[in-house]
Design an enzyme around this catalytic site. Sequence first.
Site, short mmCIF file in Angstrom:
data_model
loop_
_atom_site.label_atom_id
_atom_site.label_comp_id
_atom_site.label_asym_id
_atom_site.label_seq_id
_atom_site.Cartn_x
_atom_site.Cartn_y
_atom_site.Cartn_z
N ARG A 45 1.09 9.38 2.92
CA ARG A 45 1.39 7.97 3.10
C ARG A 45 2.41 7.45 2.10
O ARG A 45 3.16 6.52 2.39
CB ARG A 45 0.10 7.15 3.03
CG ARG A 45 -0.82 7.38 4.22
CD ARG A 45 -2.03 6.46 4.16
NE ARG A 45 -2.92 6.66 5.30
CZ ARG A 45 -4.03 5.95 5.52
NH1 ARG A 45 -4.37 4.98 4.67
NH2 ARG A 45 -4.78 6.19 6.56
N ASP A 154 -6.38 -10.74 2.71
CA ASP A 154 -6.31 -9.28 2.61
C ASP A 154 -5.55 -8.93 1.34
O ASP A 154 -4.68 -9.70 0.90
CB ASP A 154 -5.63 -8.67 3.84
CG ASP A 154 -6.02 -7.20 4.03
OD1 ASP A 154 -6.90 -6.93 4.86
OD2 ASP A 154 -5.44 -6.33 3.34
#
Length: 280
Positions: A45, A154
């Site tokens: 990632r 978030d």
Amino acid sequence: MTQAITADRNEQEIDHATFTTLRRIVERETGIALAEGKRHMLQARLGSRLRSMGMTGFQAFLARLDEPDAHAERAALISAVTTNVTGFFREAHHFTLLAERILPPLVDPLRRAGRLRLWSAACSTGEEAYSIAASLHRVCPDIGTCDARILATDIDEQVLARAALAEYGAKQIAPLGAEQRMALFGSTGATRIRDDLRRLVRFRPLNLNGDWPMRGPFHVIFCRNVAIYFPRDRQERLWQRFGDLLAPGGWLILGHSERLTGPAAADFRCEDITAYRKIG
């Protein structure tokens, strides 16, 4: 040529010491406890970020994280370790509970100059928050004239930016029935959330393991399928903090793999599947 390829591959691999340091940073910053088996996931990632920055390896990335202007790299690390699996009306029983049991008793006080506050914690790309908004509109069609707000937070600012756009593709919309599409988008062919629902939601960056600027009280808090990535002591502290911000009789909705444990459990009753109500 083979030696050059091998050397380049090794530079892009996370060695044990670097991964251990990155794990420590991740847990400190996000509360997420990365298992040893996540090394290759993190490597994959973050690889594109390293390439875009022209970095030769993860040790260079680690050194960059210590620099005061490394906000983009820290954001990339957070984005790499967070899981953003979500969907509209996911775990549908919670939205049935919300529309049929939780919200109806709150509507009349709200219409009499009251206020209503809901929180979608770890909201990812916004599907949960907009599903809450659609449920609220279903129960109270005149919600736009009331003092009602949904806070959606978030830690990952990249997913928050997508949530605020309120645009969704075929993959996100396909599982919805015609009635749900109308409730969210206003027509079966639209791809952007209805204006009146968007006005109910405020997206803000927030680290659940950091300081919270909100004072509450909230009537409903959704925090689903995020605390499972935290060590147990952090989970139990999180439940306590949610309890402190909930109004008496307020609801805490957790994910299907989560349970309210620890000292906070004495302050709640389990009313439905992973749905807890604050005593008082």
